[in-house]
Design a protein around this motif. Structure first.
Motif, PDB file in Angstrom:
ATOM      1  N   GLN A 259       0.900  -1.179   0.056  1.00  0.00           N
ATOM      2  CA  GLN A 259       0.024   0.133   0.017  1.00  0.00           C
ATOM      3  C   GLN A 259       0.855   1.316   0.030  1.00  0.00           C
ATOM      4  OE1 GLN A 259      -3.602  -0.139   0.050  1.00  0.00           O
ATOM      5  NE2 GLN A 259      -3.590  -2.105  -0.261  1.00  0.00           N
ATOM      6  N   GLY A 260       2.244   1.114   0.191  1.00  0.00           N
ATOM      7  CA  GLY A 260       3.208   2.124   0.135  1.00  0.00           C
ATOM      8  C   GLY A 260       3.020   2.989   1.577  1.00  0.00           C
ATOM      9  N   LEU A 261       2.618   1.923   2.478  1.00  0.00           N
ATOM     10  CA  LEU A 261       2.397   2.854   3.878  1.00  0.00           C
ATOM     11  C   LEU A 261       3.361   2.511   4.898  1.00  0.00           C
ATOM     12  CD1 LEU A 261      -1.383   2.507   3.990  1.00  0.00           C
ATOM     13  CD2 LEU A 261      -0.070   4.659   3.631  1.00  0.00           C
ATOM     14  N   LYS A 262       4.311   1.354   4.452  1.00  0.00           N
ATOM     15  CA  LYS A 262       5.383   0.975   5.371  1.00  0.00           C
ATOM     16  C   LYS A 262       5.985   2.102   5.881  1.00  0.00           C
ATOM     17  CE  LYS A 262       8.830  -2.670   6.192  1.00  0.00           C
ATOM     18  NZ  LYS A 262       8.112  -3.200   7.130  1.00  0.00           N
ATOM     19  N   GLY A 263       6.111   2.341   7.180  1.00  0.00           N
ATOM     20  CA  GLY A 263       6.713   3.430   8.094  1.00  0.00           C
ATOM     21  C   GLY A 263       5.783   4.581   8.112  1.00  0.00           C
ATOM     22  N   GLU A 264       4.620   4.662   7.423  1.00  0.00           N
ATOM     23  CA  GLU A 264       3.809   5.760   7.569  1.00  0.00           C
ATOM     24  C   GLU A 264       2.541   5.214   8.516  1.00  0.00           C
ATOM     25  OE1 GLU A 264       3.760   8.513   5.786  1.00  0.00           O
ATOM     26  OE2 GLU A 264       5.803   7.712   5.251  1.00  0.00           O
ATOM     27  N   ILE A 265       2.047   3.946   8.825  1.00  0.00           N
ATOM     28  CA  ILE A 265       1.448   3.372   9.907  1.00  0.00           C
ATOM     29  C   ILE A 265       2.164   2.369  10.560  1.00  0.00           C
ATOM     30  CG2 ILE A 265      -0.704   1.889  10.418  1.00  0.00           C
ATOM     31  CD1 ILE A 265      -1.888   2.888   7.718  1.00  0.00           C
ATOM     32  N   SER A 266       2.343   2.896  11.859  1.00  0.00           N
ATOM     33  CA  SER A 266       3.189   1.836  12.709  1.00  0.00           C
ATOM     34  C   SER A 266       2.483   0.364  12.956  1.00  0.00           C
ATOM     35  CB  SER A 266       3.487   2.597  13.884  1.00  0.00           C
ATOM     36  OG  SER A 266       3.843   3.672  14.112  1.00  0.00           O
TER      37      SER A 266
END
Length: 483
Positions: free
Chosen positions: A315-322
């Motif tokens: 989703q391209g959210l690694k690091g954005e959502i813990s």
């Protein structure tokens, strides 16, 4: 005098043992206590005792601290030390242990270490003194503790520098005047040891301090529902997350029992805009839960973390959502492996409970279990030394962090959060396929060739054919076999 007593005791013991062995050797199974050995081997000693408990009371036995089955094969993952290809970290370089939860929140949560104390509720699980002790330990080392499914206990709030509160299915922490006092909000929809099963505590087991924290009337049971009150659609969940974020500015996350439907659940959490996700694996502990919920429900923590991490990456959210891992993680190695798979932080429950009672368990043994010191309504909770317990938990977390740091030196990393999947290998080909971690007994250059042959062998074994057959012949043989 002492020798006389000792000799008499030895003589009695010898007589008893001799008689017992004679009976076991002579009597047939129908009259022999030894019949319990094959029965216990057949059904297992734990299952055997739980059969007896069910038959005695007619209700599910409440087994403490989660499933005894270790579903996650952490021992099949190994770290890869480096020497020349990449150099180890110099000994005078410090390893960073800090972590930030919910970096995009208005008030992100930065902790000194990535190990946190899991949600264990006052009243539903632990005594007030145990919760205060855990809060003090967390504050001493610079990490967070979690309220569990409870109301807001003033003493815990005062003792904890960082308090994560569970917006829970009982509704006891779900009002603005309470959740606005938290440093992060974890919407609790389920847990590894119980899924989303409802629970009830009878009023007769609820004391005055419990009623006060939970806001219960005298004589009223406390009930955890299967659903969060007011959340019956995904749109309502999304609206709740947005409301909590706007009201508080602190990280707002979701905790669920890890499930095979994981990605579908996470997709909704992403749409809601959560700041962190907590996945509680099937090995998750609890105060007490029916054995079937503990042993037969959920997804193992290792696979849950791996899948959740891959989902966020896609989703391209690694690091954005813990991503927070919990459930059966008890050693520093377990925790660092979970982080290498993609977790940003780890909750610890059973391990900190054992540390909390640590050298105080002699107050309970041999007639009561060690948890009698910390469980609400247990017999000797007043005997817990709060400060001594806090020091024990601090020592545990400190030692675990140092062990994780030591591994980092050998991996050539300078931060716990830098350890990645590439720093590990596995000894299990199926785990390698599932997780994407390379197989340890095959060189990196030969992985693809190995798995090509591995799949061919698996197919041949399934069809009961020689593994060396080329694919075209294999298909021909397969058709003949089927005909």
């Amino acid at each position: 005098m002492l020798n006389i007593f000792s000799n008499l005791t030895r003589k009695i013991a010898n007589e008893v043992v001799d008689k017992a062995i004679e009976r076991i050797a002579r009597d047939q199974y129908t009259e022999n206590l030894f019949e319990m050995v094959p029965i216990a081997k057949k059904v297992g000693p734990i299952n055997l005792m739980e059969i007896v408990m069910r038959s005695a009371k007619g209700v599910p036995p409440g087994r403490p601290l989660g499933s005894h089955i270790r579903f996650s094969p952490w021992e099949k993952l190994l770290f890869n030390p480096v020497h020349l290809d990449r150099f180890p970290t110099p000994e005078d370089v410090s390893i960073s242990t800090s972590v930030t939860i919910g970096k995009n929140a208005k008030k992100p949560l930065t902790l000194s270490i990535p190990l946190m104390i899991a949600g264990m509720s006052f009243g539903g699980a632990l005594s007030k003194s145990a919760k205060i002790s855990l809060a003090k330990a967390a504050s001493m080392i610079g990490t967070a503790t979690n309220t569990g499914e409870a109301g807001l206990m003033r003493e815990e709030r005062e003792a904890a520098h960082v308090l994560i509160g569970q917006y829970n299915r009982g509704g006891w922490l779900n009002t603005p005047e309470k959740y606005k006092q938290l440093d992060a909000i974890e919407i609790q929809l389920g847990q590894g040891a119980q899924g989303s099963t409802p629970q009830r505590t009878a009023a007769k087991n609820i004391g005055e301090d419990y009623r006060e924290v939970y806001g219960l009337r005298e004589g009223e049971d406390s009930q955890i529902r299967s659903r969060l009150p007011g959340v019956d659609t995904k749109e309502q969940f999304i609206a709740l997350v947005q409301e909590l974020k706007a009201d508080t500015g602190v990280p707002v996350g979701l905790k669920i029992a890890a499930t095979h439907h994981l990605e579908k659940e996470l997709q909704i959490a992403v749409e809601a805009g959560v700041d962190f996700i907590t996945v509680d694996g099937a090995e998750g502990g609890t105060h007490a839960s029916p054995p079937t919920l503990e042993d037969d429900l959920g997804l193992p923590t290792l696979f849950a973390v791996s899948r959740a991490s891959k989902f966020l990456a896609r989703q391209g959210l690694k690091g954005e959502i813990s991503l927070i891992a919990t459930g059966g993680l008890v050693t520093p190695g377990d925790c660092l492996k979970a982080m290498a798979l993609g977790a940003d932080a780890v909750y610890l429950g059973t391990a900190v409970m054992m540390a909390l009672v640590g050298d105080q368990m002699t107050k309970t043994l041999p007639f009561e279990p060690p948890t009698s010191l910390v469980v609400y309504n247990a017999k000797i909770t007043d005997a817990l030394d709060i400060d001594r317990g806090a020091k024990n938990v601090f020592n545990l977390l400190n030692a675990m962090t140092k062990e994780m740091e030591q591994v980092c030196y050998s991996l050539g990393r300078t931060s716990l959060t830098d350890v990645s999947q590439a720093d590990m290998c596995t000894l299990d080909p199926f785990l390698s396929i599932a997780s994407g971690i390379e197989l340890g007994y095959v060189s990196p250059d030969d992985q693809q060739a190995f798995f090509n042959q591995f799949h061919l062998t698996q197919h041949a074994n399934k069809m009961n054919m020689p593994a060396h057959e080329p694919p075209s012949t294999t298909r021909q043989q397969e058709e003949q076999h089927l005909n």
